[in-house]
Enzyme design. Structure first.
Site, PDB file in Angstrom:
ATOM      1  N   SER A 220       0.838  -1.196   0.000  1.00  0.00           N
ATOM      2  CA  SER A 220       0.000   0.000   0.000  1.00  0.00           C
ATOM      3  C   SER A 220       0.884   1.262   0.000  1.00  0.00           C
ATOM      4  O   SER A 220       1.697   1.423  -0.906  1.00  0.00           O
ATOM      5  CB  SER A 220      -0.950  -0.038   1.203  1.00  0.00           C
ATOM      6  N   ASP A 448      -9.084  -3.722  -6.256  1.00  0.00           N
ATOM      7  CA  ASP A 448      -8.527  -3.363  -4.946  1.00  0.00           C
ATOM      8  C   ASP A 448      -9.078  -1.987  -4.581  1.00  0.00           C
ATOM      9  O   ASP A 448      -8.958  -1.041  -5.358  1.00  0.00           O
ATOM     10  CB  ASP A 448      -6.996  -3.341  -5.041  1.00  0.00           C
ATOM     11  N   HIS A 477      -7.141  -6.094  -0.910  1.00  0.00           N
ATOM     12  CA  HIS A 477      -5.979  -5.237  -0.699  1.00  0.00           C
ATOM     13  C   HIS A 477      -4.840  -6.073  -0.135  1.00  0.00           C
ATOM     14  O   HIS A 477      -4.920  -6.593   0.972  1.00  0.00           O
ATOM     15  CB  HIS A 477      -6.347  -4.127   0.280  1.00  0.00           C
TER      16      HIS A 477
END
Length: 511
Positions: A220, A448, A477
């Site tokens: 991320s 996502d 994710h």
């Protein structure tokens, strides 16, 4: 505690990601940090970190770094790092640094988190796996703006703006938030929380560990940090894996607005799941009916909130529970309760009981305090890049995205404290450097929520031949270890262990 704040706290933790020198970017003189090279004295980790890591045993230590790299002889801060050391000297290659995302995620227990989750033992043999609290987080000079679940600012993602007036009202809230952060920054750390400085910290840690190069695995926001490190220190980067990419070395307004795209692309997976279980949850017999249920519930709560639970809260919680399929049943249960007219007590109980524990950002279920987490997210995001300062710009963006992405666009495009951030940017965002070794493996699910597939494509284009993109036909994710796709797992493991980069971009079918 005010009514609804239990819901608000769970929602806030759910959506947290969920990134100074003037002029050109300066990485520091080559070898400057080598002259100091403090060694790390390993010892036992803090009790709560050890408890999170169990049954894996981690070692912890600290590394001093400049608070301000423009004044390296000025004040210093201590960064706490952790280590899960390789036990096979014949296979050990070096260090693998980790970052769980955020900005604002604690990473001290992340080596154990991945080990407990089943990261291949070959990876653990190949590397000393290094976790850390990056500057400003947890036990590394933590910052705090004074946020509380009861206050008006309790989540990284702005609330859904039902109309122009809601944007104007939110602007007043976030202006006070920016002022509050500056007032509470007694140690002067906030303006030095940037992705560039954190990348410089990684290089100080590398030197302190006695390594010529370091490998990196970031999820991320951690992809932005890894991209920055590989660009600022290409010759010191070894094998770099960037998982669930935000698309650059920083989170900017465009990146935030892509959250709404991620919701639109991911929601159909939940809608199909719920439609197949209509007899149990009653949310719709077809995906289209499930989508209509979402809008019906949100609009009902917009008009008549239930003890602090409004349409914005529903949208925010739905956003967070789309992170992983394992959370679909919790989300369906919550919707079912709302659809049947459940009261606020029922809603608070459900959200508290099903608060998102693992969303693929590596933070498990024990993030830093809400205050610390929100404060770091703001400082890094606002310091990294210039944000629009006109409220009209945000009103226009909200109107555009409410029409373009009706499920969540009017939230993701809403105004942030960055519009009123009191600190001047000390340097430009880190520019991607495509002149370096071909050592960057990008891994990205096709669907996502916070990091849609386009983020991987953007970094692939910017890094050019330095990178390869592995696109995975999956939803959620986090891919490597967090997902269950065998192709993605095997491809990433091969690269980390044997250095075998795909010759071309690769596609991993649903597994």
């Amino acid at each position: 505690m005010t009514r609804g704040c239990g819901i608000r706290r769970s929602a806030a933790l759910a959506v947290a990601l969920g990134l100074g020198l003037s002029g050109s970017l300066v990485a520091g003189p080559a070898g400057a940090e080598e002259k100091e090279r403090p060694s790390v004295r390993w010892g036992t980790c803090p009790e709560d970190v050890a408890a999170e890591a169990a049954p894996v045993v981690l070692e912890c230590g600290t590394v001093p770094v400049p608070k301000d790299y423009a004044d390296p002889d000025g004040g210093r801060i201590e960064l706490m790092i952790s280590r899960l050391a390789s036990t096979d000297p014949d296979k050990r290659r070096g260090t693998l640094m980790l970052n769980p995302g955020g900005p604002g995620g604690s990473g001290l227990s992340q080596p154990a988190f991945l080990a407990n989750r089943g990261i291949p033992s070959e990876v653990l043999d190949t590397y000393d796996v290094i976790g850390m609290d990056t500057r400003g987080i947890g036990r590394s000079a933590p910052v705090a703006c004074g946020f509380t679940p009861e206050g008006p600012y309790f989540a990284n993602i702005p609330p859904y703006a039902v109309d122009d007036a809601a944007v104007t009202a939110r602007a007043k809230v976030v202006k006070k938030v920016a002022e509050q952060c500056a007032e509470r920054d007694k140690d002067g750390v906030l303006p030095h929380l940037t992705t560039a400085n954190t990348a410089r910290d990684l290089d100080r840690i590398r030197a302190a560990l006695g390594e010529e190069r370091t490998s990196f695995l970031g999820y991320s926001y951690g992809t932005a940090l890894g991209a920055a490190y590989a660009s600022m220190f290409p010759e010191r980067s070894d094998r770099i894996v960037l998982d669930s990419n935000i698309g650059d070395t920083h989170l900017d307004r465009d990146g935030m607005r892509r959250f709404a795209l991620g919701v639109e692309q991911t929601f159909p997976d939940f809608a199909r799941w719920a439609a197949a279980r209509h007899d149990s949850y009653g949310l719709g017999r077809t995906p289209a009916e499930v989508r209509r249920t979402y809008f019906t519930l949100a609009e009902r709560l917009d008009e008549k909130p239930v003890d602090g639970f409004d349409g914005g809260m529903l949208r925010q919680i739905t956003f967070s529970f789309l992170f992983k399929e394992v959370q679909y049943s919790k989300l369906a249960q919550l919707w079912q309760t709302m659809k049947s007219g459940g009261d606020a007590k029922d809603l608070r109980t459900l959200v508290a009981r099903s608060g998102p524990a693992d969303q693929g950002d590596g933070t498990a279920d024990t993030p830093p305090s809400l205050d610390n987490q929100l404060s770091v997210f703001l400082a890094v995001s606002c310091n990294d890049v210039k944000w629009p300062t006109s409220v009209d710009t945000y009103r226009k963006g909200v109107a555009e995205d409410r029409a373009r992405y009706p499920m969540f666009g009017a939230a993701a495009a809403n105004i942030l404290p960055c519009a009123f951030w009191p600190y001047a940017r000390a340097e430009k965002p880190v520019a991607i450097d495509d002149d370096g070794p071909r050592n960057i493996l990008l891994v990205q699910n096709l669907r996502d929520v916070p990091t849609p597939h386009v983020g991987g494509k953007l970094l692939r284009q910017k890094f050019a031949d330095r990178s390869r993109l592995v696109s995975v036909d999956d939803s959620g994710h986090g891919v490597y270890v967090y997902g269950d796709n065998p192709c993605a797992l095997n491809t990433t493991t091969r690269y980390l262990v044997d250095g075998k980069m795909p010759k071309t971009d690769a596609f991993c079918p649903a597994g």
